[in-house]
Motif scaffolding. Structure first.
Motif, mmCIF file in Angstrom:
data_model
loop_
_atom_site.group_PDB
_atom_site.id
_atom_site.type_symbol
_atom_site.label_atom_id
_atom_site.label_comp_id
_atom_site.label_asym_id
_atom_site.label_seq_id
_atom_site.Cartn_x
_atom_site.Cartn_y
_atom_site.Cartn_z
ATOM 1 N N GLU A 264 0.852 -1.194 0.000
ATOM 2 C CA GLU A 264 0.000 0.000 0.000
ATOM 3 C C GLU A 264 0.888 1.244 0.000
ATOM 4 O O GLU A 264 1.434 1.620 1.036
ATOM 5 N N PRO A 265 1.031 1.905 -1.136
ATOM 6 C CA PRO A 265 1.943 3.053 -1.209
ATOM 7 C C PRO A 265 1.508 4.263 -0.385
ATOM 8 O O PRO A 265 2.301 5.162 -0.155
ATOM 9 N N THR A 266 0.271 4.282 0.088
ATOM 10 C CA THR A 266 -0.196 5.430 0.864
ATOM 11 C C THR A 266 -0.049 5.229 2.377
ATOM 12 O O THR A 266 -0.495 6.070 3.150
ATOM 13 N N ILE A 267 0.567 4.119 2.814
ATOM 14 C CA ILE A 267 0.782 3.867 4.245
ATOM 15 C C ILE A 267 2.271 3.927 4.547
ATOM 16 O O ILE A 267 3.085 3.352 3.835
ATOM 17 N N ARG A 268 2.617 4.613 5.632
ATOM 18 C CA ARG A 268 3.987 4.634 6.154
ATOM 19 C C ARG A 268 3.904 4.608 7.672
ATOM 20 O O ARG A 268 3.260 5.482 8.264
ATOM 21 N N THR A 269 4.506 3.614 8.298
ATOM 22 C CA THR A 269 4.548 3.626 9.758
ATOM 23 C C THR A 269 5.375 4.818 10.213
ATOM 24 O O THR A 269 6.272 5.278 9.515
ATOM 25 N N SER A 270 5.057 5.311 11.386
ATOM 26 C CA SER A 270 5.712 6.503 11.901
ATOM 27 C C SER A 270 6.194 6.259 13.326
ATOM 28 O O SER A 270 5.532 5.582 14.112
ATOM 29 N N TYR A 271 7.334 6.841 13.629
ATOM 30 C CA TYR A 271 7.914 6.768 14.971
ATOM 31 C C TYR A 271 7.767 8.095 15.707
ATOM 32 O O TYR A 271 8.345 8.265 16.774
ATOM 33 N N ASP A 272 7.028 9.025 15.136
ATOM 34 C CA ASP A 272 6.933 10.363 15.714
ATOM 35 C C ASP A 272 5.502 10.885 15.607
ATOM 36 O O ASP A 272 5.085 11.379 14.556
ATOM 37 N N ALA A 273 4.767 10.786 16.697
ATOM 38 C CA ALA A 273 3.375 11.253 16.727
ATOM 39 C C ALA A 273 3.282 12.757 16.968
ATOM 40 O O ALA A 273 2.195 13.288 17.146
ATOM 41 N N GLY A 274 4.418 13.442 16.955
ATOM 42 C CA GLY A 274 4.430 14.891 17.121
ATOM 43 C C GLY A 274 4.479 15.289 18.584
ATOM 44 O O GLY A 274 4.751 14.475 19.468
ATOM 45 N N THR A 275 4.162 16.542 18.841
ATOM 46 C CA THR A 275 4.158 17.053 20.221
ATOM 47 C C THR A 275 2.888 17.862 20.504
ATOM 48 O O THR A 275 2.882 18.745 21.349
ATOM 49 N N TYR A 276 1.824 17.544 19.792
ATOM 50 C CA TYR A 276 0.576 18.270 19.989
ATOM 51 C C TYR A 276 -0.463 17.326 20.580
ATOM 52 O O TYR A 276 -0.139 16.330 21.224
ATOM 53 N N LEU A 277 -1.739 17.609 20.379
ATOM 54 C CA LEU A 277 -2.814 16.851 21.001
ATOM 55 C C LEU A 277 -2.853 15.384 20.593
ATOM 56 O O LEU A 277 -3.250 14.534 21.395
ATOM 57 N N CYS A 278 -2.437 15.054 19.380
ATOM 58 C CA CYS A 278 -2.444 13.658 18.941
ATOM 59 C C CYS A 278 -1.509 12.832 19.819
ATOM 60 O O CYS A 278 -1.898 11.799 20.369
ATOM 61 N N ASN A 279 -0.284 13.270 19.942
ATOM 62 C CA ASN A 279 0.681 12.580 20.791
ATOM 63 C C ASN A 279 0.222 12.616 22.252
ATOM 64 O O ASN A 279 0.345 11.631 22.979
ATOM 65 N N TYR A 280 -0.321 13.748 22.683
ATOM 66 C CA TYR A 280 -0.763 13.914 24.069
ATOM 67 C C TYR A 280 -1.819 12.874 24.443
ATOM 68 O O TYR A 280 -1.677 12.164 25.447
ATOM 69 N N ILE A 281 -2.876 12.755 23.637
ATOM 70 C CA ILE A 281 -3.946 11.811 23.977
ATOM 71 C C ILE A 281 -3.462 10.367 23.821
ATOM 72 O O ILE A 281 -3.870 9.483 24.575
ATOM 73 N N TYR A 282 -2.584 10.137 22.866
ATOM 74 C CA TYR A 282 -2.016 8.800 22.678
ATOM 75 C C TYR A 282 -1.248 8.394 23.936
ATOM 76 O O TYR A 282 -1.436 7.295 24.472
ATOM 77 N N TYR A 283 -0.394 9.269 24.418
ATOM 78 C CA TYR A 283 0.387 8.982 25.617
ATOM 79 C C TYR A 283 -0.537 8.765 26.818
ATOM 80 O O TYR A 283 -0.383 7.794 27.570
ATOM 81 N N ARG A 284 -1.491 9.642 27.001
ATOM 82 C CA ARG A 284 -2.428 9.523 28.122
ATOM 83 C C ARG A 284 -3.195 8.191 28.057
ATOM 84 O O ARG A 284 -3.380 7.524 29.076
#
Length: 189
Positions: free
Chosen positions: A124-144
């Motif tokens: 699937e050329p449109t999928i890439r796993t990521s090791y960096d969820a950022g430092t905003y609300l996405c990463n925040y809720i993921y961590y929580r």
């Protein structure tokens, strides 16, 4: 607060509402299109905290949170959440720069995106796993959520803006991922 209505092995999904210059957040549309119990969350630290604190772990087996990552060109299953918040303010102007939780682990691994689930991504050329969820609300809720639900399969999926990938294609990829998650989840977990 709405609670998941699926059996415990079921998948509960979240998306986010508008923020900054994202007036029509594709994550909300993807969450809705999956046909699973879902909730669209306000892009605020308080809303994220209230959601995670109020979610009954007995009501779901897997938690899939979805957010938009402006500038990305792929659908990105996020493998890790970091104990860090950047300087971007939420929709109420709140800025929580620094660690999410003092003294807690710096990095948490999500439990949703197993190698078996992601094995089809090679084709699937449109999928890439990521090791960096950022430092905003996405990463925040993921961590929580990872901290609150260590015995549940929790994952985060970043989707691109619709100008990078049409919404229909993003929904197709998200459905494929959800099918893989559902197929890998025992009915009693």
């Amino acid at each position: 607060m709405p609670q998941p209505t699926s059996r415990p092995a079921g998948i509960f999904v979240t998306g986010f509402g508008p923020f900054l210059n994202v007036t029509d957040n594709p994550s909300a549309k993807v969450a809705e299109a999956l046909g699973l119990p879902y909730q669209v969350l306000e892009v605020s630290f308080d809303a994220a905290d209230a959601f995670v604190a109020g979610l009954d772990p007995a009501g779901f087996g897997c938690l899939l949170m979805i957010g938009v990552a402006r500038g990305r060109k792929h659908v990105c299953p996020e493998l890790f959440a970091r104990n860090q918040i950047g300087h971007t303010k939420d929709v109420h102007g709140q800025d929580r720069f620094g660690p999410i939780e003092e003294g807690a682990p710096l990095l948490l691994e999500g439990g949703l995106w197993t190698p078996e689930i992601l094995s089809f991504a090679i084709d699937e050329p449109t999928i890439r796993t990521s090791y960096d969820a950022g430092t905003y609300l996405c990463n925040y809720i993921y961590y929580r959520a990872l901290r609150r639900f260590p015995d549940r399969r929790v994952g985060f999926l970043h989707v691109p803006d619709v100008d990078a990938i049409p919404l229909e294609e993003t929904i197709r990829i998200a459905r494929l991922l959800v099918e893989k998650v559902a197929a890998s989840t025992p009915a009693d977990k």
